[in-house]
Design a protein around this motif. Structure first.
Motif, PDB file in Angstrom:
ATOM      1  N   HIS A  64       0.936  -0.950   0.128  1.00 56.69           N
ATOM      2  CA  HIS A  64      -0.190  -0.120   0.165  1.00 56.69           C
ATOM      3  C   HIS A  64       0.934   1.235  -0.025  1.00 56.69           C
ATOM      4  O   HIS A  64       1.924   1.174   0.539  1.00 56.69           O
ATOM      5  N   ARG A  65       0.230   2.142  -0.652  1.00 52.54           N
ATOM      6  CA  ARG A  65       1.067   3.471  -0.824  1.00 52.54           C
ATOM      7  C   ARG A  65       1.282   4.256   0.682  1.00 52.54           C
ATOM      8  O   ARG A  65       0.068   4.479   1.224  1.00 52.54           O
ATOM      9  N   PRO A  66       2.444   4.424   0.978  1.00 54.43           N
ATOM     10  CA  PRO A  66       2.467   5.212   2.520  1.00 54.43           C
ATOM     11  C   PRO A  66       1.879   6.653   2.539  1.00 54.43           C
ATOM     12  O   PRO A  66       1.678   7.185   1.111  1.00 54.43           O
ATOM     13  N   GLY A  67       1.436   7.245   3.540  1.00 48.41           N
ATOM     14  CA  GLY A  67       0.718   8.262   3.511  1.00 48.41           C
ATOM     15  C   GLY A  67      -0.797   8.479   3.556  1.00 48.41           C
ATOM     16  O   GLY A  67      -1.317   9.681   3.608  1.00 48.41           O
ATOM     17  N   SER A  68      -1.325   7.409   3.426  1.00 53.67           N
ATOM     18  CA  SER A  68      -2.944   7.273   3.321  1.00 53.67           C
ATOM     19  C   SER A  68      -3.609   7.522   4.886  1.00 53.67           C
ATOM     20  O   SER A  68      -2.610   7.456   5.903  1.00 53.67           O
ATOM     21  N   VAL A  69      -4.643   7.615   5.016  1.00 52.55           N
ATOM     22  CA  VAL A  69      -5.278   7.721   6.211  1.00 52.55           C
ATOM     23  C   VAL A  69      -5.283   6.526   7.121  1.00 52.55           C
ATOM     24  O   VAL A  69      -5.081   6.550   8.249  1.00 52.55           O
ATOM     25  N   TRP A  70      -5.478   5.209   6.445  1.00 52.28           N
ATOM     26  CA  TRP A  70      -5.553   4.089   7.193  1.00 52.28           C
ATOM     27  C   TRP A  70      -3.983   3.609   7.480  1.00 52.28           C
ATOM     28  O   TRP A  70      -3.836   3.151   8.719  1.00 52.28           O
ATOM     29  N   PHE A  71      -2.831   3.757   6.791  1.00 48.74           N
ATOM     30  CA  PHE A  71      -1.979   3.299   6.959  1.00 48.74           C
ATOM     31  C   PHE A  71      -0.912   4.253   7.299  1.00 48.74           C
ATOM     32  O   PHE A  71       0.379   4.050   8.134  1.00 48.74           O
ATOM     33  N   GLY A  72      -0.808   5.591   6.871  1.00 53.34           N
ATOM     34  CA  GLY A  72      -0.003   6.562   7.379  1.00 53.34           C
ATOM     35  C   GLY A  72       1.354   6.268   6.844  1.00 53.34           C
ATOM     36  O   GLY A  72       1.774   5.773   6.116  1.00 53.34           O
ATOM     37  N   GLU A  73       2.473   7.058   7.446  1.00 55.32           N
ATOM     38  CA  GLU A  73       3.857   6.973   7.069  1.00 55.32           C
ATOM     39  C   GLU A  73       4.520   5.722   7.539  1.00 55.32           C
ATOM     40  O   GLU A  73       5.419   5.352   6.827  1.00 55.32           O
ATOM     41  N   ARG A  74       4.131   5.462   8.618  1.00 59.14           N
ATOM     42  CA  ARG A  74       4.936   4.267   9.482  1.00 59.14           C
ATOM     43  C   ARG A  74       3.761   3.078   9.794  1.00 59.14           C
ATOM     44  O   ARG A  74       2.686   3.447   9.660  1.00 59.14           O
ATOM     45  N   VAL A  75       4.384   2.136  10.303  1.00 63.11           N
ATOM     46  CA  VAL A  75       3.264   1.126  10.526  1.00 63.11           C
ATOM     47  C   VAL A  75       2.262   1.649  11.750  1.00 63.11           C
ATOM     48  O   VAL A  75       1.196   1.335  11.766  1.00 63.11           O
ATOM     49  N   VAL A  76       2.760   2.317  12.907  1.00 62.71           N
ATOM     50  CA  VAL A  76       1.873   2.844  13.940  1.00 62.71           C
ATOM     51  C   VAL A  76       1.371   4.061  13.601  1.00 62.71           C
ATOM     52  O   VAL A  76       0.809   4.803  14.432  1.00 62.71           O
ATOM     53  N   ASP A  77       1.460   4.591  12.306  1.00 62.68           N
ATOM     54  CA  ASP A  77       1.220   6.195  12.198  1.00 62.68           C
ATOM     55  C   ASP A  77      -0.133   6.295  11.611  1.00 62.68           C
ATOM     56  O   ASP A  77      -0.556   7.571  11.725  1.00 62.68           O
ATOM     57  N   VAL A 107      -6.548  12.582   8.622  1.00 60.57           N
ATOM     58  CA  VAL A 107      -7.533  13.217   7.476  1.00 60.57           C
ATOM     59  C   VAL A 107      -7.085  14.645   7.299  1.00 60.57           C
ATOM     60  O   VAL A 107      -6.995  14.917   5.958  1.00 60.57           O
ATOM     61  N   LEU A 108      -6.787  15.455   8.181  1.00 56.61           N
ATOM     62  CA  LEU A 108      -6.264  16.622   8.214  1.00 56.61           C
ATOM     63  C   LEU A 108      -5.155  16.785   7.208  1.00 56.61           C
ATOM     64  O   LEU A 108      -4.905  17.691   6.295  1.00 56.61           O
ATOM     65  N   ARG A 109      -4.023  15.890   7.670  1.00 60.82           N
ATOM     66  CA  ARG A 109      -2.918  16.138   6.661  1.00 60.82           C
ATOM     67  C   ARG A 109      -2.954  15.464   5.309  1.00 60.82           C
ATOM     68  O   ARG A 109      -2.081  16.145   4.290  1.00 60.82           O
ATOM     69  N   VAL A 110      -3.730  14.679   5.013  1.00 60.60           N
ATOM     70  CA  VAL A 110      -4.056  14.063   3.628  1.00 60.60           C
ATOM     71  C   VAL A 110      -4.792  15.224   2.888  1.00 60.60           C
ATOM     72  O   VAL A 110      -4.510  15.533   1.881  1.00 60.60           O
ATOM     73  N   ALA A 111      -5.703  15.906   3.642  1.00 61.79           N
ATOM     74  CA  ALA A 111      -6.525  16.896   2.987  1.00 61.79           C
ATOM     75  C   ALA A 111      -5.671  18.314   2.618  1.00 61.79           C
ATOM     76  O   ALA A 111      -5.960  18.819   1.678  1.00 61.79           O
ATOM     77  N   PHE A 112      -5.001  18.763   3.546  1.00 58.94           N
ATOM     78  CA  PHE A 112      -4.107  19.855   3.603  1.00 58.94           C
ATOM     79  C   PHE A 112      -2.784  19.460   3.980  1.00 58.94           C
ATOM     80  O   PHE A 112      -2.299  19.886   5.059  1.00 58.94           O
ATOM     81  N   PRO A 113      -2.100  19.000   2.904  1.00 64.44           N
ATOM     82  CA  PRO A 113      -0.667  18.604   3.314  1.00 64.44           C
ATOM     83  C   PRO A 113       0.431  19.635   3.442  1.00 64.44           C
ATOM     84  O   PRO A 113       1.172  19.427   4.224  1.00 64.44           O
TER      85      PRO A 113
END
Length: 223
Positions: free
Chosen positions: A49-62, A109-115
């Protein structure tokens, strides 16, 4: 409200007393197992999965998925252990994980919507502080008293009796709806970005195959 608060304080005292019992070590082990299993599940699902999504984030616990899985496992462990002993550690861990889930949903959600927005960072810290303060008030039994005080602050607005508590609850509901809408919008934007890229890659691949076929055909033609 004072009776409810007193009952909460008594429950807090019993909870603290339960934390000193040997059974609390077993709960700590169960909580560590839940967190480790949640980390393993999220890492396995993360895959390609592409990192940075709402579900997975940048890291495993993110991302959001880790606190969701950890919370579900902690709830299951608390339900199972409550049948044989008094639960203390997991009783505290569950609201902490729930608070972490709320914070992660809002932040991701805020980081993905307004990076690129700097205001988002301030909003993230504000949400985090509010959630953790609410958690502390709930655990210590002071939340009912605070809500009662907020409900006692009233004034007339447009002929209607309005309390500060009702305004805060309305604002909280609006924030929840806004975050949900941004999450859906962010997912749609990501999909609209992925689909054209896939189409372009497919077109480029088709052109590459056509070029190879033409090259082979030109070589096979008699001179």
């Amino acid at each position: 409200a004072e009776g409810v608060a007193t009952a909460r304080v008594e429950d807090l005292g019993a909870l603290i007393d339960s934390l000193t019992r040997p059974s609390a070590l077993l709960e700590l082990a169960a909580l560590a197992l839940c967190l480790g299993l949640a980390w393993f599940i999220v890492r396995t699902w993360r895959g390609n999965h592409r990192p940075g999504s709402v579900w997975f984030g940048e890291r495993v616990v993110d991302g959001v998925l880790f606190p969701v899985v950890a919370l579900l496992l902690a709830l299951l462990a608390r339900w199972l252990m409550a049948k044989t002993q008094t639960v203390a550690v997991l009783q505290i861990a569950v609201p902490i994980l729930a608070s972490l889930l709320i914070i992660r949903v809002a932040v991701r959600v805020l980081r993905v919507a307004f990076p690129l927005s700097q205001l988002v960072r301030v909003i993230e810290r504000t949400i985090s502080w509010l959630v953790w303060v609410a958690l502390v008030l709930w655990v210590t039994g002071l939340l009912p008293l605070v809500l009662a005080e907020l409900d006692g602050i009233r004034w007339t607005l447009g002929g209607a009796d309005v309390s500060l508590r009702s305004l805060l609850e309305a604002a909280l509901s609006a924030v929840v709806v806004l975050v949900g809408a941004l999450w859906i919008s962010a997912g749609g934007c990501r999909q609209r970005q992925i689909l054209p890229r896939m189409a372009a890659e497919k077109t480029a691949s088709g052109r590459h195959r056509q070029a190879l076929w033409r090259a082979r055909y030109s070589r096979s033609r008699p001179q």
